[in-house]
Design a protein around this motif. Structure first.
Motif, PDB file in Angstrom:
ATOM      1  N   ILE A 172      -3.079  12.933  12.506  1.00 12.38           N
ATOM      2  CA  ILE A 172      -3.836  11.838  12.819  1.00 12.38           C
ATOM      3  C   ILE A 172      -2.787  10.617  13.018  1.00 12.38           C
ATOM      4  O   ILE A 172      -2.814   9.661  13.540  1.00 12.38           O
ATOM      5  CB  ILE A 172      -4.773  11.671  11.643  1.00 12.38           C
ATOM      6  N   GLY A 173      -1.793  10.738  11.902  1.00  8.99           N
ATOM      7  CA  GLY A 173      -0.790   9.612  11.962  1.00  8.99           C
ATOM      8  C   GLY A 173      -0.006   9.716  13.199  1.00  8.99           C
ATOM      9  O   GLY A 173       0.318   8.616  13.972  1.00  8.99           O
ATOM     10  N   ALA A 174       0.638  10.905  13.569  1.00  6.11           N
ATOM     11  CA  ALA A 174       1.472  10.882  14.900  1.00  6.11           C
ATOM     12  C   ALA A 174       0.668  10.517  16.113  1.00  6.11           C
ATOM     13  O   ALA A 174       1.125   9.808  16.926  1.00  6.11           O
ATOM     14  CB  ALA A 174       1.704  12.228  15.051  1.00  6.11           C
ATOM     15  N   VAL A 175      -0.624  11.007  16.331  1.00  4.04           N
ATOM     16  CA  VAL A 175      -1.265  10.650  17.476  1.00  4.04           C
ATOM     17  C   VAL A 175      -1.798   9.107  17.388  1.00  4.04           C
ATOM     18  O   VAL A 175      -1.847   8.486  18.363  1.00  4.04           O
ATOM     19  CB  VAL A 175      -2.619  11.577  17.474  1.00  4.04           C
ATOM     20  N   GLY A 176      -2.205   8.637  16.158  1.00  2.00           N
ATOM     21  CA  GLY A 176      -2.323   7.218  16.102  1.00  2.00           C
ATOM     22  C   GLY A 176      -1.182   6.385  16.449  1.00  2.00           C
ATOM     23  O   GLY A 176      -1.508   5.426  17.262  1.00  2.00           O
ATOM     24  N   THR A 177      -0.256   6.801  15.985  1.00  2.00           N
ATOM     25  CA  THR A 177       0.935   5.867  16.128  1.00  2.00           C
ATOM     26  C   THR A 177       1.424   5.931  17.770  1.00  2.00           C
ATOM     27  O   THR A 177       1.714   4.948  18.086  1.00  2.00           O
ATOM     28  CB  THR A 177       2.195   6.255  15.395  1.00  2.00           C
ATOM     29  N   ALA A 178       1.435   7.178  18.281  1.00  2.00           N
ATOM     30  CA  ALA A 178       1.862   7.284  19.780  1.00  2.00           C
ATOM     31  C   ALA A 178       0.640   6.488  20.706  1.00  2.00           C
ATOM     32  O   ALA A 178       1.123   5.760  21.654  1.00  2.00           O
ATOM     33  CB  ALA A 178       1.634   8.663  20.066  1.00  2.00           C
ATOM     34  N   SER A 228      -6.723   8.152   5.277  1.00  2.00           N
ATOM     35  CA  SER A 228      -5.245   8.461   4.906  1.00  2.00           C
ATOM     36  C   SER A 228      -4.446   8.691   6.063  1.00  2.00           C
ATOM     37  O   SER A 228      -3.271   7.915   6.235  1.00  2.00           O
ATOM     38  CB  SER A 228      -4.903   9.418   3.883  1.00  2.00           C
ATOM     39  N   GLY A 229      -4.859   9.360   7.175  1.00  2.00           N
ATOM     40  CA  GLY A 229      -3.957   9.327   8.287  1.00  2.00           C
ATOM     41  C   GLY A 229      -4.005   8.253   9.032  1.00  2.00           C
ATOM     42  O   GLY A 229      -3.100   8.105   9.892  1.00  2.00           O
ATOM     43  N   LEU A 230      -5.111   7.474   9.253  1.00  2.00           N
ATOM     44  CA  LEU A 230      -5.191   6.280   9.855  1.00  2.00           C
ATOM     45  C   LEU A 230      -4.247   5.053   9.221  1.00  2.00           C
ATOM     46  O   LEU A 230      -3.373   4.445   9.898  1.00  2.00           O
ATOM     47  CB  LEU A 230      -6.541   5.771  10.009  1.00  2.00           C
ATOM     48  N   LEU A 231      -4.223   5.280   7.973  1.00  2.00           N
ATOM     49  CA  LEU A 231      -3.203   4.557   7.083  1.00  2.00           C
ATOM     50  C   LEU A 231      -1.885   5.022   7.440  1.00  2.00           C
ATOM     51  O   LEU A 231      -0.963   3.876   7.514  1.00  2.00           O
ATOM     52  CB  LEU A 231      -3.533   4.275   5.737  1.00  2.00           C
ATOM     53  N   GLU A 232      -1.505   6.072   7.669  1.00  2.00           N
ATOM     54  CA  GLU A 232      -0.044   6.665   8.114  1.00  2.00           C
ATOM     55  C   GLU A 232       0.035   5.816   9.633  1.00  2.00           C
ATOM     56  O   GLU A 232       1.454   5.343   9.397  1.00  2.00           O
ATOM     57  CB  GLU A 232      -0.198   7.976   8.459  1.00  2.00           C
ATOM     58  N   THR A 233      -0.731   5.631  10.269  1.00  2.00           N
ATOM     59  CA  THR A 233      -0.486   5.045  11.629  1.00  2.00           C
ATOM     60  C   THR A 233      -0.145   3.673  11.237  1.00  2.00           C
ATOM     61  O   THR A 233       1.013   2.954  11.736  1.00  2.00           O
ATOM     62  CB  THR A 233      -1.603   5.048  12.514  1.00  2.00           C
ATOM     63  N   ALA A 234      -0.675   2.971  10.366  1.00  2.00           N
ATOM     64  CA  ALA A 234      -0.773   1.623  10.030  1.00  2.00           C
ATOM     65  C   ALA A 234       0.819   1.330   9.487  1.00  2.00           C
ATOM     66  O   ALA A 234       1.535   0.382   9.688  1.00  2.00           O
ATOM     67  CB  ALA A 234      -1.915   1.060   8.826  1.00  2.00           C
ATOM     68  N   TRP A 235       1.191   1.894   8.257  1.00  2.00           N
ATOM     69  CA  TRP A 235       2.744   1.806   7.963  1.00  2.00           C
ATOM     70  C   TRP A 235       3.485   2.383   8.773  1.00  2.00           C
ATOM     71  O   TRP A 235       4.761   1.637   8.940  1.00  2.00           O
ATOM     72  CB  TRP A 235       2.530   2.793   6.393  1.00  2.00           C
ATOM     73  N   VAL A 256       2.003  -1.643   1.219  1.00  2.00           N
ATOM     74  CA  VAL A 256       0.576  -1.309   0.716  1.00  2.00           C
ATOM     75  C   VAL A 256       0.048  -0.089   1.472  1.00  2.00           C
ATOM     76  O   VAL A 256      -0.599   0.757   0.820  1.00  2.00           O
ATOM     77  CB  VAL A 256      -0.003  -2.425   0.879  1.00  2.00           C
ATOM     78  N   THR A 257       0.104  -0.031   2.768  1.00  2.00           N
ATOM     79  CA  THR A 257      -0.478   1.115   3.418  1.00  2.00           C
ATOM     80  C   THR A 257       0.158   2.309   3.272  1.00  2.00           C
ATOM     81  O   THR A 257      -0.456   3.586   3.048  1.00  2.00           O
ATOM     82  CB  THR A 257      -0.483   1.007   4.934  1.00  2.00           C
ATOM     83  N   LEU A 258       1.592   2.442   2.861  1.00  2.00           N
ATOM     84  CA  LEU A 258       2.193   3.679   2.470  1.00  2.00           C
ATOM     85  C   LEU A 258       1.661   4.277   1.195  1.00  2.00           C
ATOM     86  O   LEU A 258       1.239   5.465   1.004  1.00  2.00           O
ATOM     87  CB  LEU A 258       3.575   3.530   2.609  1.00  2.00           C
ATOM     88  N   VAL A 259       1.402   3.277   0.249  1.00  2.00           N
ATOM     89  CA  VAL A 259       0.994   3.750  -1.065  1.00  2.00           C
ATOM     90  C   VAL A 259      -0.424   4.382  -0.841  1.00  2.00           C
ATOM     91  O   VAL A 259      -0.951   5.367  -1.457  1.00  2.00           O
ATOM     92  CB  VAL A 259       1.103   2.551  -2.163  1.00  2.00           C
ATOM     93  N   LEU A 260      -1.322   3.587  -0.367  1.00  2.00           N
ATOM     94  CA  LEU A 260      -2.662   3.782   0.022  1.00  2.00           C
ATOM     95  C   LEU A 260      -2.685   5.382   0.695  1.00  2.00           C
ATOM     96  O   LEU A 260      -3.550   6.339   0.387  1.00  2.00           O
ATOM     97  CB  LEU A 260      -3.398   2.741   0.692  1.00  2.00           C
ATOM     98  N   SER A 261      -1.935   5.313   1.790  1.00  2.00           N
ATOM     99  CA  SER A 261      -1.932   6.639   2.623  1.00  2.00           C
ATOM    100  C   SER A 261      -1.551   7.769   1.733  1.00  2.00           C
ATOM    101  O   SER A 261      -2.198   8.739   1.875  1.00  2.00           O
ATOM    102  CB  SER A 261      -0.818   6.501   3.807  1.00  2.00           C
ATOM    103  N   MET A 262      -0.422   7.868   1.001  1.00  2.00           N
ATOM    104  CA  MET A 262       0.019   8.741  -0.039  1.00  2.00           C
ATOM    105  C   MET A 262      -1.023   9.141  -0.893  1.00  2.00           C
ATOM    106  O   MET A 262      -1.377  10.207  -1.410  1.00  2.00           O
ATOM    107  CB  MET A 262       1.300   8.515  -0.610  1.00  2.00           C
ATOM    108  N   SER A 288       6.731  -5.874   6.084  1.00  2.00           N
ATOM    109  CA  SER A 288       7.246  -4.912   4.952  1.00  2.00           C
ATOM    110  C   SER A 288       6.246  -4.935   4.063  1.00  2.00           C
ATOM    111  O   SER A 288       6.070  -3.868   3.441  1.00  2.00           O
ATOM    112  CB  SER A 288       8.434  -5.743   4.666  1.00  2.00           C
ATOM    113  N   VAL A 289       5.573  -5.849   3.475  1.00  2.00           N
ATOM    114  CA  VAL A 289       4.463  -5.932   2.604  1.00  2.00           C
ATOM    115  C   VAL A 289       3.256  -4.802   3.133  1.00  2.00           C
ATOM    116  O   VAL A 289       2.783  -3.996   2.246  1.00  2.00           O
ATOM    117  CB  VAL A 289       3.813  -7.177   2.101  1.00  2.00           C
ATOM    118  N   VAL A 290       3.040  -5.060   4.468  1.00  2.00           N
ATOM    119  CA  VAL A 290       1.710  -4.169   4.798  1.00  2.00           C
ATOM    120  C   VAL A 290       2.324  -2.566   4.950  1.00  2.00           C
ATOM    121  O   VAL A 290       1.718  -1.882   4.405  1.00  2.00           O
ATOM    122  CB  VAL A 290       1.450  -4.752   6.378  1.00  2.00           C
TER     123      VAL A 290
END
Length: 104
Positions: free
Chosen positions: A65-71, A9-16, A37-43, A32-34
């Motif tokens: 995980i989301g913050a570090v992955g996104t950075a 879910s943290g990795l999906l946070e990076t994706a969204w 979808v990734t937001l719903v799966l992450s949550m 926008s679709v990605v």
């Protein structure tokens, strides 16, 4: 199992987060679709994981995980600065997340 779902879910946070940036204010369809979808799966994954993991720990790990992955994606793929101070700050975030896992 809850920890595995939380990490995914943290990795999906990076994706969204990246998809949100790429959607250009929701003016581009595919990103926008990605994002949606990734937001719903992450949550959904976070919600599932919080059945067994305390909310403070689970949320902090998910966000970390989301913050570090996104950075890291920003630095490695999007041309953002990868200065030593930024990398050290990310290391501090990772240390905090690992600490929360082990001292849960």
């Amino acid at each position: 199992m809850a920890w595995l779902v939380l990490v995914i879910s943290g990795l999906l946070e990076t994706a969204w987060a990246i998809a949100l940036d790429r959607s250009a204010g929701f003016s581009r369809l595919v990103p926008s679709v990605v994002f949606v979808v990734t937001l719903v799966l992450s949550m959904g994954g976070l919600s599932y994981a919080l059945r067994e993991i305390p909310v403070g720990t689970g949320y902090a790990v998910w966000v970390g995980i989301g913050a570090v992955g996104t950075a890291l994606v920003g630095m490695l793929a999007l041309g953002e600065s990868a200065s030593l101070p930024r990398l050290l700050c990310l290391l501090l975030v990772v240390s905090g997340v690992v600490g929360l896992k082990f001292f849960n």
